[in-house]
Design a protein around this motif. Structure first.
Motif, PDB file in Angstrom:
ATOM      1  N   LEU A 281       0.855  -1.190   0.000  1.00  0.00           N
ATOM      2  CA  LEU A 281       0.000   0.000   0.000  1.00  0.00           C
ATOM      3  C   LEU A 281       0.887   1.235   0.000  1.00  0.00           C
ATOM      4  N   PHE A 282       0.664   2.136  -0.947  1.00  0.00           N
ATOM      5  CA  PHE A 282       1.511   3.316  -1.064  1.00  0.00           C
ATOM      6  C   PHE A 282       1.447   4.150   0.217  1.00  0.00           C
ATOM      7  N   PRO A 283       2.588   4.567   0.749  1.00  0.00           N
ATOM      8  CA  PRO A 283       2.584   5.505   1.875  1.00  0.00           C
ATOM      9  C   PRO A 283       2.124   6.884   1.397  1.00  0.00           C
ATOM     10  N   PRO A 284       1.801   7.796   2.318  1.00  0.00           N
ATOM     11  CA  PRO A 284       1.247   9.107   1.935  1.00  0.00           C
ATOM     12  C   PRO A 284       2.073   9.867   0.908  1.00  0.00           C
ATOM     13  N   GLU A 285       3.413   9.813   1.024  1.00  0.00           N
ATOM     14  CA  GLU A 285       4.241  10.572   0.092  1.00  0.00           C
ATOM     15  C   GLU A 285       4.135  10.022  -1.331  1.00  0.00           C
ATOM     16  N   MET A 286       4.007   8.712  -1.493  1.00  0.00           N
ATOM     17  CA  MET A 286       3.827   8.137  -2.820  1.00  0.00           C
ATOM     18  C   MET A 286       2.432   8.448  -3.365  1.00  0.00           C
ATOM     19  N   GLN A 287       1.424   8.397  -2.510  1.00  0.00           N
ATOM     20  CA  GLN A 287       0.084   8.740  -2.949  1.00  0.00           C
ATOM     21  C   GLN A 287       0.026  10.176  -3.441  1.00  0.00           C
ATOM     22  N   ALA A 288       0.684  11.078  -2.719  1.00  0.00           N
ATOM     23  CA  ALA A 288       0.692  12.485  -3.116  1.00  0.00           C
ATOM     24  C   ALA A 288       1.421  12.681  -4.438  1.00  0.00           C
ATOM     25  N   GLU A 289       2.526  11.974  -4.612  1.00  0.00           N
ATOM     26  CA  GLU A 289       3.318  12.121  -5.840  1.00  0.00           C
ATOM     27  C   GLU A 289       2.604  11.555  -7.053  1.00  0.00           C
ATOM     28  N   PHE A 290       1.865  10.458  -6.851  1.00  0.00           N
ATOM     29  CA  PHE A 290       1.223   9.775  -7.970  1.00  0.00           C
ATOM     30  C   PHE A 290      -0.278  10.060  -8.035  1.00  0.00           C
ATOM     31  N   ASN A 291      -0.629  11.320  -7.783  1.00  0.00           N
ATOM     32  CA  ASN A 291      -1.991  11.806  -8.016  1.00  0.00           C
ATOM     33  C   ASN A 291      -3.064  10.983  -7.294  1.00  0.00           C
ATOM     34  N   GLY A 292      -2.736  10.535  -6.088  1.00  0.00           N
ATOM     35  CA  GLY A 292      -3.720   9.823  -5.287  1.00  0.00           C
ATOM     36  C   GLY A 292      -3.734   8.320  -5.472  1.00  0.00           C
ATOM     37  N   ASP A 293      -2.924   7.779  -6.367  1.00  0.00           N
ATOM     38  CA  ASP A 293      -2.873   6.317  -6.525  1.00  0.00           C
ATOM     39  C   ASP A 293      -2.448   5.673  -5.208  1.00  0.00           C
ATOM     40  N   THR A 294      -3.018   4.516  -4.914  1.00  0.00           N
ATOM     41  CA  THR A 294      -2.802   3.889  -3.610  1.00  0.00           C
ATOM     42  C   THR A 294      -2.111   2.539  -3.657  1.00  0.00           C
ATOM     43  N   ASN A 295      -2.087   1.903  -4.826  1.00  0.00           N
ATOM     44  CA  ASN A 295      -1.575   0.529  -4.873  1.00  0.00           C
ATOM     45  C   ASN A 295      -1.296   0.119  -6.312  1.00  0.00           C
TER      46      ASN A 295
END
Length: 320
Positions: A281-295
């Motif tokens: 599961l993407f951590p918050p920083e990855m979610q923010a970088e990838f436009n809200g993608d989570t997994n």
């Protein structure tokens, strides 16, 4: 072990052996024009088969991977640290992230065996499959929803350009030769809008989507053809001011970057790699970088990349 467990392992082993037999039984007969030699595709899924000889399967103690250099590679090296650490624990081996500077260099590294798996940009995915034996298996998304991006044409807000045909004879930035939205899609789609690359203007290769946008804002280019998701990330970071530019064209939706493994990885390793990808599961920083993608989400290259292959075919036909 239970009888059910033994049955499952036996079924898995049979499936692997059957796949290997299919790959090697008629390797020459299964050569395909869409795959470079020596790759074959006996099951017609458009990607390279596993080598028939298990002696050719790779299962190294250290795995090296890379992500598409859509922007500054150093950004992704830091961003993917939690994921790289997760893979190391999940696979119980050393995982090394290797920053690459160009899409062509990433493809060559996979082809030569220096990379074991990688994330590729949309357009580079097709070239990696055809020339380097890449097997796409995952993309980014939210839950089960696969999201995409668009090719956008961006101009400065105060410029006199309001439609693509206004850019004839002007300075237009493309990003790099293998990029879908940064080069191939403009070549395929812009002529329908009255703007023909190499005829109405000579594309200027900036070296990256971020460089195209920064050059546009600086006045180096009159228009930049870029991916909408890169534009959104740069706006979110404050690298560009959306109020200072205008979008004058948007394409249909394209799939985002793919994640692939080398076709000659041991099937047990590639299966474990998929399991580890889909369990992250993407951590918050990855979610923010990838436009809200989570997994990560499973993908079918044959189906998901059909539009991209069509665009590349049209672009290549126009170039001939």
């Amino acid at each position: 072990m239970t009888n059910a467990g033994r049955t499952g392992l036996l079924a898995c082993a049979i499936a692997v052996c059957a796949s290997a037999a299919m790959a090697g039984a008629n390797a020459e007969q299964c050569a395909r024009p869409y795959l470079a030699a020596p790759y074959s595709d006996c099951n017609n899924d458009l990607v390279a088969d596993l080598p028939a000889d298990p002696a050719l399967w790779r299962n190294p103690p250290t795995l090296v991977w890379a992500y598409a250099p859509i922007e500054d590679p150093a950004v992704y090296a830091e961003l993917f640290k939690p994921f790289t650490n997760h893979l190391g624990q999940c696979l119980e081996r050393q995982i090394v992230y290797y920053p690459v500077l160009t899409g062509a260099a990433e493809i060559e590294a996979l082809k030569s065996g220096r990379l074991h798996f990688a994330g590729f940009a949309t357009g580079s995915t097709v070239t990696a499959v055809r020339e380097a034996g890449a097997v796409p298996f995952a993309t980014k998304g939210i839950g089960d929803e696969v999201r995409g991006y668009r090719l956008i044409a961006v101009v400065r807000k105060g410029s006199p350009y309001h439609k693509l045909s206004d850019l004839a004879g002007r300075r237009v930035a493309h990003s790099s030769p293998l990029s879908n939205s940064g080069n191939l899609a403009p070549r395929a789609l812009f002529p329908e809008q009255g703007l023909r690359p190499d005829i109405d203007y000579m594309p200027i290769m900036s070296g990256g989507h971020d460089k195209s946008l920064l050059g546009l804002v600086a006045g180096d280019y009159d228009m930049a053809a870029v991916a909408s998701d890169v534009y959104e990330r740069m706006a979110d970071r404050g690298m560009i001011d959306p109020e200072s530019v205008r979008i004058i064209y948007e394409s249909p939706l394209f799939p985002t970057s793919s994640f692939v493994y080398a076709h000659d990885l041991d099937p047990e390793l590639s299966s474990a790699l998929e399991r580890c990808f889909f369990g992250f599961l993407f951590p918050p920083e990855m979610q923010a970088e990838f436009n809200g993608d989570t997994n990560f989400i499973p993908l079918s290259y044959k189906d998901s990349w059909a539009t991209v292959r069509d665009v590349m075919g049209r672009a290549n036909a126009m170039a001939e």
